[in-house]
Design a protein around this motif. Structure first.
Motif, PDB file in Angstrom:
ATOM      1  N   SER A 140     -10.835   4.881 -42.626  1.00  0.00           N
ATOM      2  CA  SER A 140     -12.232   4.688 -43.007  1.00  0.00           C
ATOM      3  C   SER A 140     -12.924   3.705 -42.070  1.00  0.00           C
ATOM      4  CB  SER A 140     -12.323   4.177 -44.453  1.00  0.00           C
ATOM      5  OG  SER A 140     -11.909   5.152 -45.364  1.00  0.00           O
ATOM      6  N   LEU A 141     -12.233   2.620 -41.735  1.00  0.00           N
ATOM      7  CA  LEU A 141     -12.798   1.651 -40.793  1.00  0.00           C
ATOM      8  C   LEU A 141     -13.038   2.287 -39.432  1.00  0.00           C
ATOM      9  CD1 LEU A 141     -10.678  -1.495 -41.732  1.00  0.00           C
ATOM     10  CD2 LEU A 141     -13.162  -1.292 -41.940  1.00  0.00           C
ATOM     11  N   LEU A 142     -12.143   3.184 -39.028  1.00  0.00           N
ATOM     12  CA  LEU A 142     -12.317   3.850 -37.738  1.00  0.00           C
ATOM     13  C   LEU A 142     -13.546   4.765 -37.760  1.00  0.00           C
ATOM     14  CD1 LEU A 142      -9.521   5.327 -35.520  1.00  0.00           C
ATOM     15  CD2 LEU A 142     -11.576   6.658 -35.956  1.00  0.00           C
ATOM     16  N   THR A 143     -13.678   5.578 -38.811  1.00  0.00           N
ATOM     17  CA  THR A 143     -14.775   6.551 -38.831  1.00  0.00           C
ATOM     18  C   THR A 143     -16.121   5.906 -39.137  1.00  0.00           C
ATOM     19  OG1 THR A 143     -14.236   7.078 -41.150  1.00  0.00           O
ATOM     20  CG2 THR A 143     -13.316   8.507 -39.444  1.00  0.00           C
ATOM     21  N   THR A 144     -16.145   4.749 -39.822  1.00  0.00           N
ATOM     22  CA  THR A 144     -17.415   4.078 -40.070  1.00  0.00           C
ATOM     23  C   THR A 144     -17.791   3.119 -38.946  1.00  0.00           C
ATOM     24  OG1 THR A 144     -16.276   2.384 -41.407  1.00  0.00           O
ATOM     25  CG2 THR A 144     -17.250   4.241 -42.581  1.00  0.00           C
ATOM     26  N   THR A 145     -16.816   2.699 -38.144  1.00  0.00           N
ATOM     27  CA  THR A 145     -17.086   1.806 -37.023  1.00  0.00           C
ATOM     28  C   THR A 145     -17.564   2.577 -35.804  1.00  0.00           C
ATOM     29  OG1 THR A 145     -15.439   0.188 -37.786  1.00  0.00           O
ATOM     30  CG2 THR A 145     -16.105   0.050 -35.489  1.00  0.00           C
ATOM     31  N   PHE A 146     -16.917   3.732 -35.546  1.00  0.00           N
ATOM     32  CA  PHE A 146     -17.307   4.564 -34.413  1.00  0.00           C
ATOM     33  C   PHE A 146     -18.190   5.697 -34.920  1.00  0.00           C
ATOM     34  CE2 PHE A 146     -13.428   2.472 -33.141  1.00  0.00           C
ATOM     35  CZ  PHE A 146     -13.675   2.114 -31.820  1.00  0.00           C
ATOM     36  N   PRO A 147     -19.416   5.849 -34.365  1.00  0.00           N
ATOM     37  CA  PRO A 147     -20.348   6.860 -34.873  1.00  0.00           C
ATOM     38  C   PRO A 147     -19.865   8.269 -34.582  1.00  0.00           C
ATOM     39  CG  PRO A 147     -21.183   5.940 -32.824  1.00  0.00           C
ATOM     40  CD  PRO A 147     -19.962   5.139 -33.193  1.00  0.00           C
ATOM     41  N   GLU A 148     -20.313   9.213 -35.420  1.00  0.00           N
ATOM     42  CA  GLU A 148     -19.934  10.605 -35.201  1.00  0.00           C
ATOM     43  C   GLU A 148     -20.422  11.059 -33.833  1.00  0.00           C
ATOM     44  OE1 GLU A 148     -20.470  14.975 -37.358  1.00  0.00           O
ATOM     45  OE2 GLU A 148     -20.851  13.122 -38.470  1.00  0.00           O
ATOM     46  N   GLY A 149     -19.549  11.725 -33.094  1.00  0.00           N
ATOM     47  CA  GLY A 149     -19.862  12.109 -31.730  1.00  0.00           C
ATOM     48  C   GLY A 149     -18.719  11.765 -30.793  1.00  0.00           C
ATOM     49  N   PRO A 150     -18.991  11.567 -29.507  1.00  0.00           N
ATOM     50  CA  PRO A 150     -17.923  11.347 -28.532  1.00  0.00           C
ATOM     51  C   PRO A 150     -17.095  10.102 -28.789  1.00  0.00           C
ATOM     52  CG  PRO A 150     -20.095  10.982 -27.555  1.00  0.00           C
ATOM     53  CD  PRO A 150     -20.317  11.647 -28.867  1.00  0.00           C
ATOM     54  N   ALA A 151     -17.739   9.016 -29.258  1.00  0.00           N
ATOM     55  CA  ALA A 151     -16.985   7.789 -29.503  1.00  0.00           C
ATOM     56  C   ALA A 151     -15.938   8.004 -30.595  1.00  0.00           C
ATOM     57  CB  ALA A 151     -17.927   6.647 -29.886  1.00  0.00           C
ATOM     58  N   ARG A 152     -16.361   8.646 -31.699  1.00  0.00           N
ATOM     59  CA  ARG A 152     -15.417   8.895 -32.783  1.00  0.00           C
ATOM     60  C   ARG A 152     -14.365   9.919 -32.379  1.00  0.00           C
ATOM     61  NH1 ARG A 152     -17.556  10.775 -38.579  1.00  0.00           N
ATOM     62  NH2 ARG A 152     -18.591   8.742 -38.429  1.00  0.00           N
ATOM     63  N   ASP A 153     -14.789  10.944 -31.619  1.00  0.00           N
ATOM     64  CA  ASP A 153     -13.836  11.960 -31.174  1.00  0.00           C
ATOM     65  C   ASP A 153     -12.726  11.327 -30.344  1.00  0.00           C
ATOM     66  OD1 ASP A 153     -15.493  13.702 -32.418  1.00  0.00           O
ATOM     67  OD2 ASP A 153     -16.153  14.752 -30.614  1.00  0.00           O
ATOM     68  N   ARG A 154     -13.113  10.436 -29.440  1.00  0.00           N
ATOM     69  CA  ARG A 154     -12.107   9.795 -28.596  1.00  0.00           C
ATOM     70  C   ARG A 154     -11.208   8.886 -29.427  1.00  0.00           C
ATOM     71  NH1 ARG A 154     -12.959   6.160 -23.091  1.00  0.00           N
ATOM     72  NH2 ARG A 154     -10.763   6.089 -22.542  1.00  0.00           N
ATOM     73  N   ALA A 155     -11.806   8.126 -30.357  1.00  0.00           N
ATOM     74  CA  ALA A 155     -11.023   7.228 -31.204  1.00  0.00           C
ATOM     75  C   ALA A 155     -10.032   8.007 -32.058  1.00  0.00           C
ATOM     76  CB  ALA A 155     -11.948   6.398 -32.089  1.00  0.00           C
ATOM     77  N   LEU A 156     -10.493   9.115 -32.660  1.00  0.00           N
ATOM     78  CA  LEU A 156      -9.595   9.932 -33.475  1.00  0.00           C
ATOM     79  C   LEU A 156      -8.523  10.593 -32.620  1.00  0.00           C
ATOM     80  CD1 LEU A 156     -12.069  11.618 -35.977  1.00  0.00           C
ATOM     81  CD2 LEU A 156     -10.259  10.001 -36.536  1.00  0.00           C
ATOM     82  N   GLY A 157      -8.873  10.933 -31.382  1.00  0.00           N
ATOM     83  CA  GLY A 157      -7.877  11.510 -30.486  1.00  0.00           C
ATOM     84  C   GLY A 157      -6.755  10.538 -30.195  1.00  0.00           C
ATOM     85  N   ILE A 158      -7.117   9.293 -29.909  1.00  0.00           N
ATOM     86  CA  ILE A 158      -6.105   8.270 -29.640  1.00  0.00           C
ATOM     87  C   ILE A 158      -5.289   7.992 -30.899  1.00  0.00           C
ATOM     88  CG2 ILE A 158      -5.761   5.841 -29.022  1.00  0.00           C
ATOM     89  CD1 ILE A 158      -8.303   6.098 -27.288  1.00  0.00           C
ATOM     90  N   SER A 159      -5.972   7.888 -32.048  1.00  0.00           N
ATOM     91  CA  SER A 159      -5.279   7.623 -33.308  1.00  0.00           C
ATOM     92  C   SER A 159      -4.302   8.745 -33.649  1.00  0.00           C
ATOM     93  CB  SER A 159      -6.302   7.442 -34.436  1.00  0.00           C
ATOM     94  OG  SER A 159      -5.669   7.271 -35.677  1.00  0.00           O
TER      95      SER A 159
END
Length: 483
Positions: A140-159
């Motif tokens: 939840s902290l990851l998806t609310t900290t990084f906005p939907e779009g490329p930033a979140r996509d990259r963060a979720l990819g690494i996670s």
């Protein structure tokens, strides 16, 4: 979503790179803290596997009791996920994340210095409780900290990469640590992770919660937690004694009834623990089905291949770990390229294609036999299947959470992480038992792998049908700069 602005102003990582894929230094530190915690939990699922025989002799645990070294962790970690995800939404995700880290680290120390089976299993159960707090709040902290779009996509990819890699690294590290030091070092490694992450988290992570604080849905919390606990217990016990035992039948029935009661309660609750309208979203329902299948079926493949490599081909624990080490490297490679594939084809198409690829490569493992050359087939097929598996992990997380309002991200990610944890837990009891109870291990392995492949391929068809045409591809591709 109501956020503590005194913390968000100084801690929000997205202020520096809201649109681009480049991450600022703070972005990277926040991502390191969240991913390290997730990696630590994934590591805990596998690091002890190779060490179990040595552990049993040291603590005086019987062969049948050794399963509880895994089950004691799996019961609370799977059973309390939804409840803790909602508590984090209401009372502060960072606060619960830090509490979970502290509990996990303390419990790991207890397991490290355990003096008898009871103290060790207590430590494992507390580890699972800490994991149940860390995983949904971390996501939840990851998806609310990084906005939907490329930033979140990259963060979720690494996670997602580290989540998959953690399970594999745990198998390699468990064998090495047990041979060089002792089984206790596998638990000590987890406490070291917690001690590294815990001091960094308070100054980096912004607090977040829902804008209002409705009453916690206690009846829903009791029924879903009880239902998941009963279901996981029944399946875990069935892996040891089969499905004919009275306790298995009773707890399995209780689990189904409690989960049915949970659905009934949620349909009438003023502030439900799980929003049934959310579950009626195609992306949430079918995305989670894809996630459940990819996790449960891949954990089963890893389990039966471990048996096959050591019992049929005669590989040592260390050599077996090397096979899965190749798998881990290829998963890491897939994690790098998966966001680009998603940007080109969209999350939904990537999910369907990844499931189909995983199923096809697992089907290739049916060709394994007792000849030594089969180790090369096993290494290649499991590595390619794991690359597809990693693509499914990332794309199903994006499919489920995309378009969900920030105030419901805890609920959505709670479903995502519940799917992950429950999937890892139920795969082995459902199919792995067919290999462990077979009089011919190789024949049993073939049966499990064939069923595994059929289930994954069937899921690919169902998810493709349920999700329908992916209309988000041009937007995602344009946001990632790949069109």
């Amino acid at each position: 979503m109501a956020i503590d602005t005194t913390e968000t102003t100084s801690a929000s990582p997205t202020a520096h790179s809201p649109l681009g894929t480049r991450l600022s230094t703070r972005d990277k530190l926040v991502l390191f803290v969240l991913c390290a915690a997730q990696f630590m939990v994934a590591l805990d699922f596998s690091v002890l596997n190779v060490a179990l025989p040595v552990l049993g002799k040291d603590l005086g645990m019987s062969q049948s009791a050794l399963q509880w070294a895994v089950t004691a962790f799996a019961l609370p970690s799977g059973g309390f996920l939804l409840l803790f995800g909602r508590i984090g939404d209401l009372y502060g995700r960072r606060r619960l994340f830090l509490t979970g880290l502290a509990l996990f680290g303390t419990a790991s120390l207890l397991a490290t210095f355990a003096w008898d089976p009871a103290s060790f299993l207590t430590g494992r159960a507390l580890q699972g409780l800490g994991a149940a707090a860390i995983v949904p709040t971390g996501m939840s902290l990851l998806t609310t900290t990084f906005p939907e779009g490329p930033a979140r996509d990259r963060a979720l990819g690494i996670s997602g990469t580290l989540l998959s890699l953690g399970f594999t690294v745990g198998m390699v590290a468990g064998g090495v640590l047990t041979d060089v030091l002792s089984w206790r070092s596998t638990m000590g490694l987890l406490s070291v992770f917690a001690l590294i992450v815990l001091p960094l988290a308070p100054g980096l992570l912004p607090e977040s919660r829902t804008p209002d604080r409705p009453r916690l849905d206690v009846p829903g919390a009791v029924t879903v937690t009880g239902g998941l606990l009963a279901l996981i217990y029944a399946l875990s016990t069935a892996a040891e004694r089969g499905f004919g035992g009275t306790d298995v039948i009773v707890t399995l029935a209780a689990g189904v009834l409690l989960l049915a009661a949970f659905v009934y309660i949620e349909s009438r609750a003023h502030a439900p623990l799980v929003s049934l309208p959310m579950l009626r979203r195609r992306t949430v329902a079918w995305g989670n089905l894809g996630g459940l299948v990819t996790f449960s079926m891949m954990s089963t493949v890893v389990f039966v291949l471990t048996l096959y490599l050591q019992e049929t081909l005669g590989l040592s624990a260390f050599e077996t770990g090397l096979v899965f080490g190749v798998q881990g490297v290829m998963s890491a490679v897939a994690g790098v390229y998966a966001p680009k594939v998603i940007g080109r084809f969209g999350a939904r198409r990537t999910l369907v294609g990844s499931l189909a690829g995983q199923g096809l490569f697992v089907a290739g493992l049916v060709l394994l036999n007792a000849h030594t050359w089969s180790v090369w087939l096993a290494t290649a097929a499991i590595s390619l299947a794991s690359m597809c598996h990693l693509g499914a992990i990332i794309s199903y997380g994006l499919t489920v959470t995309s378009g969900v309002p920030d105030e419901e991200q805890g609920l959505a990610t709670g479903l995502v992480t519940s799917t992950q944890q429950v999937g890892i837990t139920i795969g082995i009891p459902l199919l792995g038992v067919l290999a462990t109870t077979s009089s011919d291990l190789l024949a049993g392995v073939h049966t499990v792998l064939a069923l595994d492949a059929v289930i994954v391929l069937a899921a690919a068809v169902l998810v493709a049908t349920g999700l329908g045409r992916d209309r988000s591809r041009p937007v995602e591709a344009e946001a990632l700069g790949l069109r």
